[in-house]
Each structure stands twice: as structure tokens, then as C-alpha cells.
Design a protein around this motif. Structure first.
Motif, mmCIF file in Angstrom:
data_model
loop_
_atom_site.group_PDB
_atom_site.id
_atom_site.type_symbol
_atom_site.label_atom_id
_atom_site.label_comp_id
_atom_site.label_asym_id
_atom_site.label_seq_id
_atom_site.Cartn_x
_atom_site.Cartn_y
_atom_site.Cartn_z
ATOM 1 N N THR A 20 0.827 -1.204 0.000
ATOM 2 C CA THR A 20 0.000 0.000 0.000
ATOM 3 C C THR A 20 0.863 1.256 0.000
ATOM 4 O O THR A 20 0.594 2.205 -0.741
ATOM 5 C CB THR A 20 -0.922 0.003 1.243
ATOM 6 N N TYR A 21 1.912 1.254 0.816
ATOM 7 C CA TYR A 21 2.820 2.403 0.865
ATOM 8 C C TYR A 21 3.491 2.601 -0.484
ATOM 9 O O TYR A 21 3.598 3.731 -0.978
ATOM 10 C CB TYR A 21 3.864 2.189 1.961
ATOM 11 N N LYS A 22 3.937 1.509 -1.095
ATOM 12 C CA LYS A 22 4.621 1.591 -2.389
ATOM 13 C C LYS A 22 3.682 2.149 -3.460
ATOM 14 O O LYS A 22 4.055 3.023 -4.244
ATOM 15 C CB LYS A 22 5.133 0.212 -2.806
ATOM 16 N N ARG A 23 2.454 1.636 -3.487
ATOM 17 C CA ARG A 23 1.489 2.118 -4.473
ATOM 18 C C ARG A 23 1.167 3.601 -4.269
ATOM 19 O O ARG A 23 1.020 4.351 -5.222
ATOM 20 C CB ARG A 23 0.209 1.280 -4.417
ATOM 21 N N HIS A 24 1.062 4.005 -3.002
ATOM 22 C CA HIS A 24 0.780 5.410 -2.726
ATOM 23 C C HIS A 24 1.950 6.287 -3.193
ATOM 24 O O HIS A 24 1.742 7.367 -3.771
ATOM 25 C CB HIS A 24 0.519 5.620 -1.236
ATOM 26 N N ALA A 25 3.163 5.843 -2.959
ATOM 27 C CA ALA A 25 4.334 6.602 -3.404
ATOM 28 C C ALA A 25 4.347 6.721 -4.921
ATOM 29 O O ALA A 25 4.655 7.781 -5.478
ATOM 30 C CB ALA A 25 5.619 5.921 -2.912
ATOM 31 N N VAL A 26 3.990 5.647 -5.612
ATOM 32 C CA VAL A 26 3.933 5.683 -7.079
ATOM 33 C C VAL A 26 2.852 6.645 -7.534
ATOM 34 O O VAL A 26 3.052 7.411 -8.482
ATOM 35 C CB VAL A 26 3.708 4.261 -7.642
ATOM 36 N N GLU A 27 1.705 6.633 -6.879
ATOM 37 C CA GLU A 27 0.622 7.560 -7.228
ATOM 38 C C GLU A 27 1.077 9.011 -7.088
ATOM 39 O O GLU A 27 0.707 9.865 -7.884
ATOM 40 C CB GLU A 27 -0.606 7.311 -6.350
ATOM 41 N N LEU A 28 1.870 9.291 -6.061
ATOM 42 C CA LEU A 28 2.372 10.660 -5.885
ATOM 43 C C LEU A 28 3.234 11.086 -7.066
ATOM 44 O O LEU A 28 3.241 12.254 -7.446
ATOM 45 C CB LEU A 28 3.186 10.753 -4.593
ATOM 46 N N THR A 29 3.957 10.146 -7.671
ATOM 47 C CA THR A 29 4.800 10.500 -8.812
ATOM 48 C C THR A 29 3.988 10.638 -10.090
ATOM 49 O O THR A 29 4.389 11.371 -10.992
ATOM 50 C CB THR A 29 5.901 9.450 -9.042
ATOM 51 N N LEU A 30 2.871 9.943 -10.172
ATOM 52 C CA LEU A 30 2.068 9.966 -11.400
ATOM 53 C C LEU A 30 1.127 11.159 -11.456
ATOM 54 O O LEU A 30 0.859 11.691 -12.530
ATOM 55 C CB LEU A 30 1.267 8.674 -11.527
ATOM 56 N N HIS A 31 0.580 11.546 -10.315
ATOM 57 C CA HIS A 31 -0.400 12.634 -10.263
ATOM 58 C C HIS A 31 0.209 13.800 -9.507
ATOM 59 O O HIS A 31 0.473 13.701 -8.318
ATOM 60 C CB HIS A 31 -1.686 12.183 -9.576
ATOM 61 N N GLY A 32 0.412 14.864 -10.202
ATOM 62 C CA GLY A 32 0.982 16.047 -9.562
ATOM 63 C C GLY A 32 2.098 16.611 -10.410
ATOM 64 O O GLY A 32 2.457 16.077 -11.450
ATOM 65 N N ASP A 33 2.645 17.692 -9.922
ATOM 66 C CA ASP A 33 3.669 18.387 -10.696
ATOM 67 C C ASP A 33 5.076 18.121 -10.162
ATOM 68 O O ASP A 33 6.028 18.749 -10.611
ATOM 69 C CB ASP A 33 3.378 19.889 -10.715
ATOM 70 N N ARG A 34 5.222 17.206 -9.232
ATOM 71 C CA ARG A 34 6.533 16.918 -8.663
ATOM 72 C C ARG A 34 7.232 15.808 -9.443
ATOM 73 O O ARG A 34 6.594 14.893 -9.960
ATOM 74 C CB ARG A 34 6.402 16.504 -7.196
ATOM 75 N N THR A 35 8.538 15.877 -9.495
ATOM 76 C CA THR A 35 9.310 14.842 -10.188
ATOM 77 C C THR A 35 9.493 13.646 -9.262
ATOM 78 O O THR A 35 9.247 13.716 -8.046
ATOM 79 C CB THR A 35 10.698 15.374 -10.579
ATOM 80 N N VAL A 36 9.941 12.542 -9.844
ATOM 81 C CA VAL A 36 10.182 11.333 -9.064
ATOM 82 C C VAL A 36 11.264 11.604 -8.019
ATOM 83 O O VAL A 36 11.147 11.184 -6.861
ATOM 84 C CB VAL A 36 10.592 10.165 -9.991
ATOM 85 N N LYS A 37 12.300 12.318 -8.401
ATOM 86 C CA LYS A 37 13.389 12.613 -7.462
ATOM 87 C C LYS A 37 12.896 13.466 -6.293
ATOM 88 O O LYS A 37 13.299 13.253 -5.153
ATOM 89 C CB LYS A 37 14.525 13.318 -8.194
ATOM 90 N N THR A 38 12.002 14.411 -6.570
ATOM 91 C CA THR A 38 11.460 15.258 -5.513
ATOM 92 C C THR A 38 10.635 14.438 -4.534
ATOM 93 O O THR A 38 10.786 14.564 -3.315
ATOM 94 C CB THR A 38 10.592 16.382 -6.115
ATOM 95 N N VAL A 39 9.768 13.581 -5.063
ATOM 96 C CA VAL A 39 8.930 12.737 -4.208
ATOM 97 C C VAL A 39 9.805 11.791 -3.393
ATOM 98 O O VAL A 39 9.576 11.585 -2.197
ATOM 99 C CB VAL A 39 7.899 11.953 -5.051
ATOM 100 N N ALA A 40 10.822 11.214 -4.034
ATOM 101 C CA ALA A 40 11.719 10.297 -3.330
ATOM 102 C C ALA A 40 12.420 11.005 -2.177
ATOM 103 O O ALA A 40 12.533 10.461 -1.072
ATOM 104 C CB ALA A 40 12.737 9.718 -4.295
ATOM 105 N N LYS A 41 12.865 12.230 -2.414
ATOM 106 C CA LYS A 41 13.539 12.987 -1.361
ATOM 107 C C LYS A 41 12.588 13.286 -0.213
ATOM 108 O O LYS A 41 12.956 13.172 0.958
ATOM 109 C CB LYS A 41 14.094 14.286 -1.945
ATOM 110 N N GLU A 42 11.338 13.651 -0.543
ATOM 111 C CA GLU A 42 10.348 13.938 0.495
ATOM 112 C C GLU A 42 10.030 12.704 1.335
ATOM 113 O O GLU A 42 9.777 12.810 2.533
ATOM 114 C CB GLU A 42 9.064 14.474 -0.136
ATOM 115 N N LEU A 43 10.038 11.544 0.700
ATOM 116 C CA LEU A 43 9.731 10.304 1.414
ATOM 117 C C LEU A 43 10.966 9.675 2.070
ATOM 118 O O LEU A 43 10.847 8.671 2.773
ATOM 119 C CB LEU A 43 9.094 9.295 0.451
ATOM 120 N N GLY A 44 12.120 10.244 1.797
ATOM 121 C CA GLY A 44 13.337 9.694 2.379
ATOM 122 C C GLY A 44 13.783 8.410 1.703
ATOM 123 O O GLY A 44 14.350 7.521 2.341
ATOM 124 N N LEU A 45 13.525 8.313 0.406
ATOM 125 C CA LEU A 45 13.875 7.120 -0.366
ATOM 126 C C LEU A 45 14.905 7.485 -1.426
ATOM 127 O O LEU A 45 14.929 8.618 -1.901
ATOM 128 C CB LEU A 45 12.635 6.569 -1.086
#
Length: 115
Positions: A20-45
Motif C-alpha cells: 500500500t505504501y509503495k502504491r501510494h508513493a507511485v501515485e504521488l509520482t504519477l499525479h501532480g507536478d513533482r518529479t520522481v526525485k522530488t517525491v523520493a527525497k520527500e519520502l526519504g527514499l
């Protein structure tokens, strides 16, 4: 990090994430204006981990839409796919034949008339 958080060799303990956490993280990268690197940094990944999760959990382009919900829909889709497969095989055979004809070496000169 303090010394209690580390094991004997100095490495940080491995974090485990549920699906569930993984899918939610992927959803954050797909929907929105943030890049994958930005989302990863925010999540500490690390970004590579989020890219790997996207390969597993992101919807595939041209995936054919949702899966059939009922047995009748599945049977209809199966019939459609079988007929499409037959058409594609016929096209493949026609292409193979035309390729064989076109790749033949022509005879020298003009054909002679037989009387």
C-alpha cells in the motif's frame, strides 16, 4: 542517527514497506507536478527505489483498459482476441509470401515467349 540505531557493522537497518505504501508513493509520482526525485527525497527514499516501484505498480500505457469483471465479459474478450490473433497470423503469412516473392533474384534479361 545515534549508535543505537545502527547494527554492529555500522549500516542502517533495512526499512520494509508494505504494498500500500509503495502504491501510494507511485501515485504521488504519477499525479501532480513533482518529479520522481522530488517525491523520493520527500519520502526519504533513493530515487532508484521509487523508479523500481513504478515499474511494478504504475499502470502500463496501452494496457487495454480494465480487466473483465464478469465471466461473460471475459468470454467476449477471449473471442475478440482469438479473432484478432487469426487476422494477425493471416497478415503475417501474406507478408512472408510477399517477402519471399520480392527477395527472389530476377532472371537475366527479358522473359522469352514460348510458342
Amino acid at each position: 542517527m545515534n549508535q543505537k540505531d545502527r547494527d554492529g557493522c555500522g549500516a542502517t537497518p533495512r526499512r520494509k514497506f508494505d504494498e500500500t505504501y509503495k502504491r501510494h508513493a507511485v501515485e504521488l509520482t504519477l499525479h501532480g507536478d513533482r518529479t520522481v526525485k522530488t517525491v523520493a527525497k520527500e519520502l526519504g527514499l533513493p530515487a532508484w527505489q521509487l523508479y523500481d516501484w513504478r515499474k511494478l505498480y504504475a499502470p502500463r500505457p496501452g494496457g487495454g483498459g480494465p480487466a473483465p469483471q464478469t465471466l461473460e465479459e471475459a468470454v467476449k474478450e477471449n473471442e475478440r482476441l482469438r479473432s484478432e490473433l487469426i487476422r494477425m497470423r493471416e497478415r503475417e503469412e501474406a507478408l512472408k509470401k510477399s517477402l519471399g516473392i520480392l527477395s527472389e533474384a530476377p532472371e537475366r534479361g527479358m522473359p522469352r515467349l514460348r510458342r
